[in-house]
Design a protein around this motif. Sequence first.
Motif, PDB file in Angstrom:
ATOM      1  N   LYS A   5      41.475  33.884  42.489  1.00 34.46           N
ATOM      2  CA  LYS A   5      41.216  35.278  42.831  1.00 34.46           C
ATOM      3  C   LYS A   5      42.041  35.654  44.051  1.00 34.46           C
ATOM      4  CE  LYS A   5      36.819  34.675  43.221  1.00 34.46           C
ATOM      5  NZ  LYS A   5      35.396  34.917  43.511  1.00 34.46           N
ATOM      6  N   VAL A   6      42.386  36.934  44.129  1.00 35.52           N
ATOM      7  CA  VAL A   6      43.133  37.462  45.273  1.00 35.52           C
ATOM      8  C   VAL A   6      42.295  38.573  45.876  1.00 35.52           C
ATOM      9  CG1 VAL A   6      45.264  38.514  46.081  1.00 35.52           C
ATOM     10  CG2 VAL A   6      45.303  36.947  44.119  1.00 35.52           C
TER      11      VAL A   6
ATOM     12  N   HIS B 243      38.995  44.834  48.064  1.00 37.08           N
ATOM     13  CA  HIS B 243      39.113  44.691  46.620  1.00 37.08           C
ATOM     14  C   HIS B 243      39.424  43.232  46.277  1.00 37.08           C
ATOM     15  CE1 HIS B 243      39.539  45.948  42.539  1.00 37.08           C
ATOM     16  NE2 HIS B 243      40.833  45.699  42.459  1.00 37.08           N
ATOM     17  N   VAL B 244      39.088  42.837  45.054  1.00 38.10           N
ATOM     18  CA  VAL B 244      39.400  41.485  44.585  1.00 38.10           C
ATOM     19  C   VAL B 244      39.766  41.545  43.108  1.00 38.10           C
ATOM     20  CG1 VAL B 244      36.965  40.969  44.119  1.00 38.10           C
ATOM     21  CG2 VAL B 244      38.582  39.092  44.429  1.00 38.10           C
TER      22      VAL B 244
ATOM     23  N   ASP C  51      43.704  42.743  36.703  1.00 32.05           N
ATOM     24  CA  ASP C  51      42.630  43.466  37.378  1.00 32.05           C
ATOM     25  C   ASP C  51      41.809  44.224  36.339  1.00 32.05           C
ATOM     26  OD1 ASP C  51      40.955  44.986  38.924  1.00 32.05           O
ATOM     27  OD2 ASP C  51      42.475  45.534  40.398  1.00 32.05           O
ATOM     28  N   ALA C  52      40.744  43.570  35.873  1.00 34.99           N
ATOM     29  CA  ALA C  52      39.893  44.191  34.850  1.00 34.99           C
ATOM     30  C   ALA C  52      39.159  45.405  35.398  1.00 34.99           C
ATOM     31  CB  ALA C  52      38.901  43.163  34.309  1.00 34.99           C
ATOM     32  N   THR C  53      38.851  45.410  36.680  1.00 32.53           N
ATOM     33  CA  THR C  53      38.156  46.553  37.281  1.00 32.53           C
ATOM     34  C   THR C  53      38.974  47.819  37.128  1.00 32.53           C
ATOM     35  OG1 THR C  53      37.254  45.042  38.948  1.00 32.53           O
ATOM     36  CG2 THR C  53      37.015  47.397  39.363  1.00 32.53           C
TER      37      THR C  53
ATOM     38  N   GLU D 218      44.817  49.497  47.663  1.00 34.64           N
ATOM     39  CA  GLU D 218      43.760  48.494  47.515  1.00 34.64           C
ATOM     40  C   GLU D 218      44.271  47.138  47.043  1.00 34.64           C
ATOM     41  OE1 GLU D 218      39.989  49.493  45.889  1.00 34.64           O
ATOM     42  OE2 GLU D 218      40.308  51.639  46.136  1.00 34.64           O
ATOM     43  N   HIS D 219      45.541  47.058  46.676  1.00 35.18           N
ATOM     44  CA  HIS D 219      46.084  45.782  46.199  1.00 35.18           C
ATOM     45  C   HIS D 219      47.034  45.163  47.220  1.00 35.18           C
ATOM     46  CE1 HIS D 219      44.692  47.428  42.284  1.00 35.18           C
ATOM     47  NE2 HIS D 219      44.450  46.147  42.028  1.00 35.18           N
TER      48      HIS D 219
END
Length: 305
Positions: free
Chosen positions: A237-238, A243-244, A258-260, A291-292
């Motif tokens: 995970k990052v 955000h993750v 990023d499924a979210t 957010e990334h």
Amino acid sequence: MRILSGLLKIWLILLMVYAICFIWNNQDEIITLGYNIFKSEHVIDIKEANEYKRYYNYTKYTLEEDYIPNSKEDLENIIFNYLNNGWEEFTFYCPHEYENCINDVKSISNDPVLLSSINNYVSPFNSFSDLYTKVKSDNSITFEVKKNYSPEMIDEINKEVDLIIPKLLLDGCDTKLKIKRIHNYIISHVEYDKSNDYKTNGSSNAYGLLKNKKAVCSGYADTMAIFLDRIGIPNLKVASNNHVWNLVYVDGKWLHLDATWDDPINAVTTDHRYDYFLITTQKLLELDTDEHTYNEELYHELKEA
């Protein structure tokens, strides 16, 4: 008496010959053992790893660990292996020649961003919500964790995964298609939790997603990681400041997932989007830099993504 004395001498000679042969045949192991005992000055209790240990070949951390640190990087690697093995408690020792060891331990223990990044390299089932460090006068360091998932939660999650996996029809699929079907299942069966009580609701983990069908980004990422681990696909995970998401090893390279952010309307839906599905870092940053964002030094695999 002379006969007994002669037999005793023969027995002693044979015993000495055997000892010499044993030492000669095992000299590398004996030298290594002696060196490690002398260097650490203590015997370290190494327990068996649990079933959720990852055997992935990460760039940042190595599975080869003697638990005798010589640098801050070694200390980070010890913490990674401690977590990755699923141990709840572990004690090792700072060697006297590593003069800054205790200070480095304290520095790492007081760095929640660094600890969080190490946490992201292990299975969600071995990850911690709290990590406690005890430093004693004999140079011993003891780590204790409170894990994110209780045994009861893990059991319930595994039961859900056991039911879902056959429905995804993964047999015969290539790696990308397997990941795509997991990605689509998660998006189709979860609603993003917009409330301020996501921790109370369990939405921050895989249990909340699979049992309550609600999640925030950490719930999406944990669930994806659990499924990927189940089918043997290397991942981690990052995390940014708020955000993750997942990093997945596919066809010889690390890619973002990023499924979210692929959940189109943050609601239960059969509509699927693939903007953030197995993309490079360049593509990720073209889509979003708010957010990334991340610290590349904490995630060496991102240098390859």
